[in-house]
Motif scaffolding. Structure first.
Motif, PDB file in Angstrom:
ATOM      1  N   TYR A   1       0.835  -1.205   0.000  1.00 35.56           N
ATOM      2  CA  TYR A   1       0.000   0.000   0.000  1.00 35.56           C
ATOM      3  C   TYR A   1       0.867   1.251   0.000  1.00 35.56           C
ATOM      4  O   TYR A   1       0.734   2.131  -0.864  1.00 35.56           O
ATOM      5  N   ASP A   2       1.783   1.348   0.951  1.00 37.13           N
ATOM      6  CA  ASP A   2       2.694   2.500   1.003  1.00 37.13           C
ATOM      7  C   ASP A   2       3.568   2.548  -0.240  1.00 37.13           C
ATOM      8  O   ASP A   2       3.744   3.600  -0.866  1.00 37.13           O
ATOM      9  N   ALA A   3       4.099   1.393  -0.637  1.00 34.53           N
ATOM     10  CA  ALA A   3       5.015   1.355  -1.779  1.00 34.53           C
ATOM     11  C   ALA A   3       4.334   1.808  -3.073  1.00 34.53           C
ATOM     12  O   ALA A   3       4.962   2.470  -3.913  1.00 34.53           O
ATOM     13  N   GLU A   4       3.062   1.474  -3.252  1.00 36.92           N
ATOM     14  CA  GLU A   4       2.368   1.823  -4.482  1.00 36.92           C
ATOM     15  C   GLU A   4       1.792   3.229  -4.466  1.00 36.92           C
ATOM     16  O   GLU A   4       1.763   3.904  -5.504  1.00 36.92           O
ATOM     17  N   ARG A   5       1.330   3.682  -3.316  1.00 37.90           N
ATOM     18  CA  ARG A   5       0.639   4.979  -3.276  1.00 37.90           C
ATOM     19  C   ARG A   5       1.565   6.157  -2.982  1.00 37.90           C
ATOM     20  O   ARG A   5       1.274   7.286  -3.395  1.00 37.90           O
ATOM     21  N   ARG A   6       2.673   5.921  -2.284  1.00 38.03           N
ATOM     22  CA  ARG A   6       3.549   7.041  -1.932  1.00 38.03           C
ATOM     23  C   ARG A   6       4.094   7.779  -3.166  1.00 38.03           C
ATOM     24  O   ARG A   6       4.087   9.016  -3.189  1.00 38.03           O
ATOM     25  N   PRO A   7       4.586   7.085  -4.199  1.00 37.72           N
ATOM     26  CA  PRO A   7       5.110   7.840  -5.350  1.00 37.72           C
ATOM     27  C   PRO A   7       4.065   8.732  -6.012  1.00 37.72           C
ATOM     28  O   PRO A   7       4.378   9.856  -6.426  1.00 37.72           O
ATOM     29  N   LEU A   8       2.830   8.265  -6.098  1.00 35.87           N
ATOM     30  CA  LEU A   8       1.786   9.092  -6.701  1.00 35.87           C
ATOM     31  C   LEU A   8       1.474  10.291  -5.818  1.00 35.87           C
ATOM     32  O   LEU A   8       1.274  11.410  -6.309  1.00 35.87           O
ATOM     33  N   GLY A   9       1.455  10.082  -4.507  1.00 34.95           N
ATOM     34  CA  GLY A   9       1.243  11.201  -3.596  1.00 34.95           C
ATOM     35  C   GLY A   9       2.326  12.254  -3.729  1.00 34.95           C
ATOM     36  O   GLY A   9       2.048  13.460  -3.753  1.00 34.95           O
ATOM     37  N   ALA A  10       3.578  11.819  -3.836  1.00 33.34           N
ATOM     38  CA  ALA A  10       4.687  12.757  -3.998  1.00 33.34           C
ATOM     39  C   ALA A  10       4.555  13.520  -5.309  1.00 33.34           C
ATOM     40  O   ALA A  10       4.846  14.730  -5.372  1.00 33.34           O
ATOM     41  N   TRP A  11       4.116  12.824  -6.370  1.00 34.30           N
ATOM     42  CA  TRP A  11       3.932  13.499  -7.658  1.00 34.30           C
ATOM     43  C   TRP A  11       2.865  14.584  -7.553  1.00 34.30           C
ATOM     44  O   TRP A  11       3.039  15.701  -8.070  1.00 34.30           O
ATOM     45  N   VAL A  12       1.749  14.295  -6.889  1.00 37.22           N
ATOM     46  CA  VAL A  12       0.672  15.283  -6.766  1.00 37.22           C
ATOM     47  C   VAL A  12       1.169  16.500  -5.979  1.00 37.22           C
ATOM     48  O   VAL A  12       0.853  17.643  -6.325  1.00 37.22           O
ATOM     49  N   LEU A  13       1.945  16.275  -4.910  1.00 37.86           N
ATOM     50  CA  LEU A  13       2.489  17.404  -4.160  1.00 37.86           C
ATOM     51  C   LEU A  13       3.325  18.301  -5.058  1.00 37.86           C
ATOM     52  O   LEU A  13       3.203  19.541  -5.018  1.00 37.86           O
ATOM     53  N   ASP A  14       4.160  17.700  -5.899  1.00 38.27           N
ATOM     54  CA  ASP A  14       4.997  18.504  -6.790  1.00 38.27           C
ATOM     55  C   ASP A  14       4.172  19.188  -7.885  1.00 38.27           C
ATOM     56  O   ASP A  14       4.462  20.312  -8.291  1.00 38.27           O
ATOM     57  N   TRP A  15       3.132  18.503  -8.381  1.00 36.78           N
ATOM     58  CA  TRP A  15       2.257  19.099  -9.406  1.00 36.78           C
ATOM     59  C   TRP A  15       1.584  20.355  -8.862  1.00 36.78           C
ATOM     60  O   TRP A  15       1.469  21.371  -9.569  1.00 36.78           O
ATOM     61  N   THR A  16       1.154  20.314  -7.607  1.00 37.85           N
ATOM     62  CA  THR A  16       0.494  21.481  -7.028  1.00 37.85           C
ATOM     63  C   THR A  16       1.516  22.540  -6.603  1.00 37.85           C
ATOM     64  O   THR A  16       1.233  23.743  -6.691  1.00 37.85           O
ATOM     65  N   ARG A  17       2.692  22.130  -6.145  1.00 39.94           N
ATOM     66  CA  ARG A  17       3.738  23.113  -5.828  1.00 39.94           C
ATOM     67  C   ARG A  17       4.129  23.909  -7.074  1.00 39.94           C
ATOM     68  O   ARG A  17       4.388  25.115  -6.997  1.00 39.94           O
ATOM     69  N   ALA A  18       4.191  23.239  -8.211  1.00 45.09           N
ATOM     70  CA  ALA A  18       4.526  23.937  -9.453  1.00 45.09           C
ATOM     71  C   ALA A  18       3.502  25.023  -9.755  1.00 45.09           C
ATOM     72  O   ALA A  18       3.854  26.109 -10.235  1.00 45.09           O
ATOM     73  N   GLN A  19       2.236  24.756  -9.460  1.00 43.26           N
ATOM     74  CA  GLN A  19       1.209  25.762  -9.715  1.00 43.26           C
ATOM     75  C   GLN A  19       1.330  26.948  -8.772  1.00 43.26           C
ATOM     76  O   GLN A  19       1.072  28.089  -9.156  1.00 43.26           O
ATOM     77  N   THR A  20       1.764  26.688  -7.529  1.00 45.91           N
ATOM     78  CA  THR A  20       2.031  27.797  -6.621  1.00 45.91           C
ATOM     79  C   THR A  20       3.108  28.712  -7.192  1.00 45.91           C
ATOM     80  O   THR A  20       2.995  29.949  -7.152  1.00 45.91           O
ATOM     81  N   GLY A  21       4.150  28.110  -7.763  1.00 45.27           N
ATOM     82  CA  GLY A  21       5.227  28.908  -8.334  1.00 45.27           C
ATOM     83  C   GLY A  21       4.760  29.783  -9.483  1.00 45.27           C
ATOM     84  O   GLY A  21       5.264  30.897  -9.688  1.00 45.27           O
ATOM     85  N   VAL A  22       3.783  29.307 -10.235  1.00 44.10           N
ATOM     86  CA  VAL A  22       3.275  30.076 -11.370  1.00 44.10           C
ATOM     87  C   VAL A  22       2.313  31.171 -10.922  1.00 44.10           C
ATOM     88  O   VAL A  22       2.171  32.197 -11.591  1.00 44.10           O
ATOM     89  N   LEU A  23       1.675  30.999  -9.770  1.00 38.11           N
ATOM     90  CA  LEU A  23       0.644  31.931  -9.314  1.00 38.11           C
ATOM     91  C   LEU A  23       1.187  33.156  -8.587  1.00 38.11           C
ATOM     92  O   LEU A  23       0.468  34.139  -8.414  1.00 38.11           O
ATOM     93  N   ARG A  24       2.424  33.107  -8.118  1.00 35.92           N
ATOM     94  CA  ARG A  24       2.954  34.240  -7.362  1.00 35.92           C
ATOM     95  C   ARG A  24       2.851  35.535  -8.175  1.00 35.92           C
ATOM     96  O   ARG A  24       2.909  35.516  -9.397  1.00 35.92           O
ATOM     97  N   GLY A  25       2.732  36.622  -7.478  1.00 33.92           N
ATOM     98  CA  GLY A  25       2.502  37.885  -8.160  1.00 33.92           C
ATOM     99  C   GLY A  25       3.750  38.605  -8.639  1.00 33.92           C
ATOM    100  O   GLY A  25       3.667  39.733  -9.124  1.00 33.92           O
TER     101      GLY A  25
END
Length: 533
Positions: A341-365
């Motif tokens: 469970y951890d082995a399969e789901r952790r990489p996808l969770g990490a990817w989603v965190l980075d996908w949303t962090r990238a959007q924060t970087g684009v949104l800054r003023g």
């Protein structure tokens, strides 16, 4: 023992998990504890991705989800023109840059292989929770509201809980209780990550003079806001603001944030229902399991909710964990199965965190983010760029690292139509494994017979030589055999009818058949346990 499994949290993730535990492979005794006396009516995610919609489909809930979408579109009108002749295509956005469905290559193999749920993508979280609550009620799962967990002790053979309703003894405990998870804190699981840079608000409001607001997403030096697409719907993203997230969101909170970000003096006269506050706090649990305590959904990972990724990521957690934990409770799988469970789901969770962090970087003023936004806007305005982004947002490219080299292995099962007019997903309502057998004489069914209590074989002569031709799976060779886990992930697949064995007695075809048969048996033993007979 009060229950085999106690789930803490009655949001979508907790409800999906409870249903899977009660349904899968004999069923576990499961109860749900929820701190809130009534469901949270605040605005949250507005849509679901393909794997979430397909999870509903496999459990017979697709018609109900399609009704939700039809009702939504009847109230609000379509957000996009249909591009397939039937349903509006859901694309989403990246950092507020809405993806044009007219640019997307819908014939792309990854997208074309998952179209059966196109009519069930626009399912808001509130309606999804109602749908799932009815589902768990039909399964007889007890949901105890107004019960808060205050203490826990892992005794090695179970978990002892202290709650506001008295002590609870359970075999296993799963925290689905959100980003500020009590279960995670009491279990001592660390939650490392990055601190938030902005505060967001989501509300539907009545406005005195909305004409000063631009339709769609608009950026400023303070952040961004969106007005629409439904009348009165407002989203603000404000950098530098750090209010108390535990305090209720008031009309004044939303109005002042909108004024600061938009640079207007717009006036809000009323909120139509509770508003919500959120941030880009991005964290992932150091472990998804500690002994007999597990985490799923926001209890395991938090991030900016752009695109509804959190809801979908959490439902994926629940689908992955549910059948595995049910198997351990039933005794036909060792506890080591839970490590996957951890082995399969952790990489996808990490990817989603980075996908949303990238959007924060684009949104800054700042000027740098504004320049980056222009570059990305140009890329997303191309056919390849829009198609890539839609594939990522929709979840169709997700793949687990499973044994086997077939292109379907580790992916969510594609649409697989059968000769009798049904689809493979129609046969998965009981929550077990599915084995599609398109070989002559039912060779795969015979091989899987010792697992009959856990694996349902679906014979389909359309793929066998001399039995007509099967519908092709877009982008893939038509598989002769497919083993699908209860979470919809392909555990094994084979293109060659040589797996039949007796029909191929010599040469490479015979060797390939033996190899394929061995691969299926290995997959059955790995995921469905030892033969039951």
């Amino acid at each position: 023992m009060d229950a085999d499994v106690t789930v803490v949290g009655a949001g979508p993730v907790g409800l999906v998990l409870a249903a899977e535990l009660a349904l899968a492979l004999g069923g576990a005794r499961v109860q749900v504890l929820e701190r809130l006396a009534e469901p949270d009516r605040g605005m949250k995610a507005g849509a679901i991705n393909v794997p979430t919609a397909e999870a509903l489909d496999r459990r017979g809930l697709l018609p109900a989800a399609e009704r939700v979408q039809r009702d939504l579109l009847a109230r609000t009108g379509p957000f996009a023109a249909p591009t397939d002749g039937r349903h509006p295509r859901f694309t989403g956005h990246f950092a507020g840059m809405v993806l044009d469905p007219g640019l997307v290559d819908w014939t792309d193999p990854d997208l074309a292989a998952h179209t059966a749920v196109d009519g069930a993508r626009m399912v808001p979280q509130r309606e999804l929770e109602e749908l799932l609550a009815a589902h768990v009620a039909r399964l007889g799962v007890a949901v105890r509201r107004g019960v808060e967990v205050t203490a826990l002790e892992d005794t090695g053979d179970g978990v002892l809980l202290g709650t506001t309703a008295g002590p609870v003894r359970t075999g296993w405990l799963v925290g689905c209780d959100g980003g500020r998870s009590t279960v995670r804190r009491l279990a001592g699981i660390e939650f490392p990550g990055t601190d938030p840079e902005f505060t967001g608000h989501l509300a539907v409001a009545d406005l005195a003079e909305p004409h000063g607001l631009a339709d769609g997403w608009t950026w400023s030096t303070r952040g961004a806001y969106r007005y629409g697409p439904q009348p009165g719907r407002l989203v603000t993203v404000e950098f530098g603001a750090a209010p108390d997230r535990s305090a209720p969101v008031t009309l004044a909170d939303v109005q002042e944030s909108l004024r600061r970000v938009s640079g207007t003096d717009v006036t809000l006269t009323a909120l139509r229902g509770p508003a919500t506050r959120w941030s880009d706090n991005a964290r992932q649990a150091a472990a998804y399991r500690a002994g007999r305590v597990l985490l799923a959904g926001d209890a395991a990972h938090v991030h900016s909710p752009f695109g509804g990724q959190g809801l979908n990521l959490g439902v994926g957690d629940a689908m992955n964990l549910g059948w595995k934990l049910a198997a351990v409770v039933a005794g036909w799988a060792p506890e080591g199965l839970l490590d996957t469970y951890d082995a399969e789901r952790r990489p996808l969770g990490a990817w989603v965190l980075d996908w949303t962090r990238a959007q924060t970087g684009v949104l800054r003023g700042d000027a740098g983010s504004a320049a980056l936004r222009e570059v990305l806007a140009d890329l997303l305005a191309t056919r390849d760029g829009a198609t890539h982004a839609v594939k990522q947002i929709s979840g169709v490219t997700q793949r687990l690292d499973l044994p086997g080299d077939h292109p379907l292995t580790g992916r969510h099962a594609p649409d697989l139509p059968l000769a009798d007019g049904s689809r493979l997903a129609d046969h998965g309502h009981d929550g077990g494994f599915l084995l599609l057998d398109r070989t002559p004489h039912g060779a795969l069914a015979r091989l899987a017979a010792p697992w009959a209590g856990r694996v349902r074989t679906v014979a389909d002569g359309s793929g066998a030589p001399g039995h007509g031709s099967a519908e092709p799976v877009s982008g893939f060779r038509t598989p002769v055999g497919v083993l699908v886990r209860p979470d919809g992930v392909v555990a094994w697949a084979c293109d060659s009818a040589a797996v039949t064995g007796p029909e191929a007695t010599t040469g490479p075809q015979r060797a390939g058949g033996l190899e394929s048969a061995a691969g299926l048996e290995a997959a059955l033993r790995r995921w469905a346990g030892a033969p039951s007979r």
